[in-house]
Design a protein around this motif. Structure first.
Motif, PDB file in Angstrom:
ATOM      1  N   CYS A  38      -3.089   5.609  15.023  1.00 15.96           N
ATOM      2  CA  CYS A  38      -2.532   6.305  13.863  1.00 15.96           C
ATOM      3  C   CYS A  38      -1.193   6.912  14.226  1.00 15.96           C
ATOM      4  CB  CYS A  38      -3.483   7.394  13.355  1.00 15.96           C
ATOM      5  SG  CYS A  38      -3.615   8.846  14.437  1.00 15.96           S
ATOM      6  N   LEU A  39      -0.361   7.086  13.210  1.00 20.84           N
ATOM      7  CA  LEU A  39       0.851   7.886  13.323  1.00 20.84           C
ATOM      8  C   LEU A  39       0.508   9.331  12.979  1.00 20.84           C
ATOM      9  CD1 LEU A  39       3.433   5.503  11.681  1.00 20.84           C
ATOM     10  CD2 LEU A  39       3.696   6.530  13.940  1.00 20.84           C
ATOM     11  N   ILE A  40       1.256  10.274  13.535  1.00 18.77           N
ATOM     12  CA  ILE A  40       1.004  11.690  13.287  1.00 18.77           C
ATOM     13  C   ILE A  40       2.263  12.311  12.712  1.00 18.77           C
ATOM     14  CG2 ILE A  40       0.346  13.902  14.322  1.00 18.77           C
ATOM     15  CD1 ILE A  40      -1.024  12.280  16.564  1.00 18.77           C
ATOM     16  N   ALA A  41       2.143  12.875  11.518  1.00 27.49           N
ATOM     17  CA  ALA A  41       3.304  13.479  10.856  1.00 27.49           C
ATOM     18  C   ALA A  41       2.817  14.428   9.767  1.00 27.49           C
ATOM     19  CB  ALA A  41       4.214  12.406  10.271  1.00 27.49           C
ATOM     20  N   ARG A  45       7.830  13.631   5.689  1.00 29.48           N
ATOM     21  CA  ARG A  45       7.863  12.521   6.652  1.00 29.48           C
ATOM     22  C   ARG A  45       6.573  11.716   6.584  1.00 29.48           C
ATOM     23  NH1 ARG A  45      10.911  10.876  10.744  1.00 29.48           N
ATOM     24  NH2 ARG A  45       9.987   9.893  12.576  1.00 29.48           N
ATOM     25  N   LYS A  46       5.456  12.390   6.476  1.00 31.51           N
ATOM     26  CA  LYS A  46       4.164  11.710   6.345  1.00 31.51           C
ATOM     27  C   LYS A  46       4.140  10.849   5.091  1.00 31.51           C
ATOM     28  CE  LYS A  46      -0.837  12.758   6.231  1.00 31.51           C
ATOM     29  NZ  LYS A  46      -1.248  12.227   4.930  1.00 31.51           N
ATOM     30  N   GLU A  47       4.590  11.412   3.983  1.00 33.19           N
ATOM     31  CA  GLU A  47       4.599  10.675   2.719  1.00 33.19           C
ATOM     32  C   GLU A  47       5.494   9.439   2.807  1.00 33.19           C
ATOM     33  OE1 GLU A  47       5.722  13.399  -0.320  1.00 33.19           O
ATOM     34  OE2 GLU A  47       3.976  14.711  -0.028  1.00 33.19           O
ATOM     35  N   ARG A  48       6.646   9.589   3.435  1.00 29.45           N
ATOM     36  CA  ARG A  48       7.576   8.470   3.536  1.00 29.45           C
ATOM     37  C   ARG A  48       7.005   7.351   4.410  1.00 29.45           C
ATOM     38  NH1 ARG A  48      11.375  10.940   5.709  1.00 29.45           N
ATOM     39  NH2 ARG A  48      11.486  10.030   7.788  1.00 29.45           N
ATOM     40  N   LEU A  49       6.383   7.722   5.526  1.00 24.08           N
ATOM     41  CA  LEU A  49       5.802   6.707   6.402  1.00 24.08           C
ATOM     42  C   LEU A  49       4.632   5.996   5.724  1.00 24.08           C
ATOM     43  CD1 LEU A  49       5.891   8.620   9.797  1.00 24.08           C
ATOM     44  CD2 LEU A  49       7.115   6.502   9.274  1.00 24.08           C
ATOM     45  N   GLN A  50       3.849   6.743   4.948  1.00 24.71           N
ATOM     46  CA  GLN A  50       2.741   6.119   4.235  1.00 24.71           C
ATOM     47  C   GLN A  50       3.236   5.145   3.181  1.00 24.71           C
ATOM     48  OE1 GLN A  50       0.793   9.777   2.978  1.00 24.71           O
ATOM     49  NE2 GLN A  50      -0.993   9.318   4.244  1.00 24.71           N
ATOM     50  N   LYS A  51       4.340   5.496   2.544  1.00 24.41           N
ATOM     51  CA  LYS A  51       4.865   4.671   1.453  1.00 24.41           C
ATOM     52  C   LYS A  51       5.699   3.496   1.963  1.00 24.41           C
ATOM     53  CE  LYS A  51       7.825   4.949  -2.669  1.00 24.41           C
ATOM     54  NZ  LYS A  51       8.663   5.848  -3.512  1.00 24.41           N
ATOM     55  N   GLU A  52       6.587   3.758   2.907  1.00 20.64           N
ATOM     56  CA  GLU A  52       7.553   2.747   3.322  1.00 20.64           C
ATOM     57  C   GLU A  52       7.163   2.026   4.597  1.00 20.64           C
ATOM     58  OE1 GLU A  52      11.332   4.641   3.647  1.00 20.64           O
ATOM     59  OE2 GLU A  52      11.324   5.389   1.578  1.00 20.64           O
ATOM     60  N   GLY A  53       6.392   2.691   5.453  1.00 19.90           N
ATOM     61  CA  GLY A  53       6.087   2.112   6.748  1.00 19.90           C
ATOM     62  C   GLY A  53       7.345   1.945   7.578  1.00 19.90           C
ATOM     63  N   ILE A  55       9.901  -1.241   9.410  1.00 17.45           N
ATOM     64  CA  ILE A  55      10.216  -2.662   9.523  1.00 17.45           C
ATOM     65  C   ILE A  55      10.661  -2.916  10.956  1.00 17.45           C
ATOM     66  CG2 ILE A  55      11.668  -4.549   8.700  1.00 17.45           C
ATOM     67  CD1 ILE A  55      11.873  -3.008   6.038  1.00 17.45           C
ATOM     68  N   ILE A  56       9.825  -3.635  11.683  1.00 15.84           N
ATOM     69  CA  ILE A  56      10.051  -3.857  13.113  1.00 15.84           C
ATOM     70  C   ILE A  56      10.210  -5.350  13.353  1.00 15.84           C
ATOM     71  CG2 ILE A  56       9.154  -3.474  15.435  1.00 15.84           C
ATOM     72  CD1 ILE A  56       7.324  -1.283  14.153  1.00 15.84           C
ATOM     73  N   ASN A  57      11.382  -5.729  13.853  1.00 16.20           N
ATOM     74  CA  ASN A  57      11.691  -7.142  14.094  1.00 16.20           C
ATOM     75  C   ASN A  57      11.421  -7.985  12.845  1.00 16.20           C
ATOM     76  OD1 ASN A  57      12.411  -6.426  16.675  1.00 16.20           O
ATOM     77  ND2 ASN A  57      10.521  -7.135  17.620  1.00 16.20           N
ATOM     78  N   GLY A  58      11.762  -7.421  11.689  1.00 14.40           N
ATOM     79  CA  GLY A  58      11.659  -8.152  10.433  1.00 14.40           C
ATOM     80  C   GLY A  58      10.308  -8.104   9.753  1.00 14.40           C
ATOM     81  N   GLU A  59       9.333  -7.434  10.349  1.00 13.00           N
ATOM     82  CA  GLU A  59       7.982  -7.365   9.782  1.00 13.00           C
ATOM     83  C   GLU A  59       7.652  -5.920   9.410  1.00 13.00           C
ATOM     84  OE1 GLU A  59       3.331  -8.343  11.092  1.00 13.00           O
ATOM     85  OE2 GLU A  59       5.015  -8.885  12.406  1.00 13.00           O
ATOM     86  N   ARG A  60       7.068  -5.724   8.224  1.00 10.18           N
ATOM     87  CA  ARG A  60       6.701  -4.378   7.795  1.00 10.18           C
ATOM     88  C   ARG A  60       5.351  -3.975   8.397  1.00 10.18           C
ATOM     89  NH1 ARG A  60       8.463  -1.104   3.835  1.00 10.18           N
ATOM     90  NH2 ARG A  60       9.684  -2.790   2.894  1.00 10.18           N
ATOM     91  N   PHE A  61       5.326  -2.762   8.943  1.00 13.83           N
ATOM     92  CA  PHE A  61       4.112  -2.224   9.545  1.00 13.83           C
ATOM     93  C   PHE A  61       3.686  -0.969   8.797  1.00 13.83           C
ATOM     94  CE2 PHE A  61       5.676  -4.981  12.779  1.00 13.83           C
ATOM     95  CZ  PHE A  61       4.591  -5.339  13.572  1.00 13.83           C
ATOM     96  N   LEU A  62       2.451  -0.964   8.358  1.00  9.03           N
ATOM     97  CA  LEU A  62       1.859   0.199   7.703  1.00  9.03           C
ATOM     98  C   LEU A  62       0.615   0.614   8.484  1.00  9.03           C
ATOM     99  CD1 LEU A  62       2.163  -0.851   3.957  1.00  9.03           C
ATOM    100  CD2 LEU A  62       3.293   1.125   5.004  1.00  9.03           C
ATOM    101  N   TYR A  63       0.651   1.806   9.051  1.00  9.04           N
ATOM    102  CA  TYR A  63      -0.488   2.342   9.801  1.00  9.04           C
ATOM    103  C   TYR A  63      -0.980   3.618   9.119  1.00  9.04           C
ATOM    104  CZ  TYR A  63       0.086  -0.716  13.892  1.00  9.04           C
ATOM    105  OH  TYR A  63       0.134  -1.787  14.735  1.00  9.04           O
ATOM    106  N   PRO A  64      -2.220   4.006   9.368  1.00  8.54           N
ATOM    107  CA  PRO A  64      -2.667   5.311   8.875  1.00  8.54           C
ATOM    108  C   PRO A  64      -1.773   6.422   9.414  1.00  8.54           C
ATOM    109  CG  PRO A  64      -4.519   4.046   9.735  1.00  8.54           C
ATOM    110  CD  PRO A  64      -3.279   3.295  10.109  1.00  8.54           C
ATOM    111  N   VAL A  65      -1.412   7.356   8.552  1.00  3.65           N
ATOM    112  CA  VAL A  65      -0.606   8.507   8.957  1.00  3.65           C
ATOM    113  C   VAL A  65      -1.461   9.756   8.765  1.00  3.65           C
ATOM    114  CG1 VAL A  65       1.570   9.738   8.705  1.00  3.65           C
ATOM    115  CG2 VAL A  65       1.460   7.289   8.153  1.00  3.65           C
ATOM    116  N   LYS A  66      -1.686  10.490   9.846  1.00  4.05           N
ATOM    117  CA  LYS A  66      -2.550  11.660   9.815  1.00  4.05           C
ATOM    118  C   LYS A  66      -1.760  12.913  10.153  1.00  4.05           C
ATOM    119  CE  LYS A  66      -6.723   9.115  11.232  1.00  4.05           C
ATOM    120  NZ  LYS A  66      -7.857   9.080  12.181  1.00  4.05           N
TER     121      LYS A  66
END
Length: 312
Positions: A38-41, A45-53, A55-66
């Protein structure tokens, strides 16, 4: 330390800091079982990571944010923030860390483990460094996995693999992250620190590519002087020293992190680099004039970016 050494398996991992270094672990640990990472925020910042994730090397990553409260008690905490954010995160780190939690601080520099250890107890700390070259634009991050050497880590003052260190190795063996045990991690930390100060900073002052050290005897002179100051302080602290290493210049126009920050009009990590050297030099009674000059030069460039000298 006793509680730490009993830890033989890592089931849960939290990452605090979603920048270039954090992205490496998000990318490399993508195939771990659901619920491991999980990501911790907090807050926006937490809301933005949950919504946007990210983009790493062209691929979107969405992980749980706690929140730190929700992530409390993870087996392994990776701290991958910027150095300047660290003081404001110490209370959150204290919230996350429980007796079984091992902590890896992947920040540049040589004193983040000490800062965190003072807050949570040194017994939680594994010492580590990152070998990565990446480019970041907002939540878009690129790095070359083949060229990335990944994380090096070890136990301060312990020159053999402990049960918790083996647990870290076992975890990363299941991932695409490169993870290397180092017998003398303190010498490795200071070696990377010297590289950062001598290669990262003069380039940033001049605003040119990494090829400057190969093409200019003056830039090489400055790099060697900065290297010598770092090694003098390292020697005073009982850390093994090394001779100057020139940059490996595969791309002459390459920009290291400090110049990247200045060009993006972000504040740099100069406090962690030359600022910490000034403090440690005073503590050891060792003059560090080249670090002092470089510190003030880059602080002035930050002020320039902030518009302080816009006299029009």
């Amino acid at each position: 330390m006793e509680a730490m050494e009993k830890k033989t398996e890592i089931r849960t991992v939290g990452i605090m800091g979603a920048g270039a270094v954090g992205a490496y672990f998000l990318w490399g640990m993508r195939n771990l079982p659901c619920g491991t990472l999980c990501l911790i925020a907090r807050g926006e910042r937490k809301e933005r990571l949950q919504k946007e994730g990210m983009i790493i090397n062209g691929e979107r990553f969405l992980y749980p944010v706690k929140t730190p409260e929700e992530a409390a008690g993870v087996d392994l905490l990776l701290i991958t923030t910027k150095y300047g954010a660290l003081p404001g995160l110490l209370e959150d780190i204290k919230t996350v860390v429980k007796p079984q939690t091992a902590v890896l601080s992947l920040l540049n520099g040589v004193d983040s483990e000490e800062i965190i250890g003072e807050a949570i107890g040194e017994e939680h700390m594994l010492y580590s460094l990152m070998r990565i070259s990446s480019e970041r634009n907002g939540n878009i991050i690129f790095f070359d996995p083949k060229e990335t050497r990944g994380m090096w880590f070890g136990e301060k003052g312990i020159h053999q693999i402990t049960p918790r260190a083996q647990a870290v190795l076992d975890l990363f063996a299941q991932t695409d992250c490169r993870c290397t045990w180092k017998e003398d991690i303190m010498a490795e930390l200071w070696y990377k620190y010297a590289i950062n100060i001598s290669h990262n900073l003069p380039q940033a002052v001049l605003g040119v590519g990494l090829g400057c050290y190969e093409d200019s005897e003056h830039m090489s002179f400055l790099a060697r002087k900065l290297w010598g100051e770092v090694m003098a302080v390292a020697d005073a602290r009982g850390i093994a020293t090394r001779d100057y290493t020139p940059p490996c210049c595969s791309r002459k126009n390459a920009h290291l992190s400090t110049l990247q920050d200045l060009l993006a009009k972000r504040h740099t990590e100069i406090d962690m680099f030359a600022g910490a050297m000034i403090r440690m030099g005073k503590e050891a009674g060792i003059p560090v004039p080249y670090c002092e000059y470089t510190f003030h030069a880059i602080k002035a460039l930050e002020e320039k970016n902030d518009g302080k000298f816009d006299y029009s």
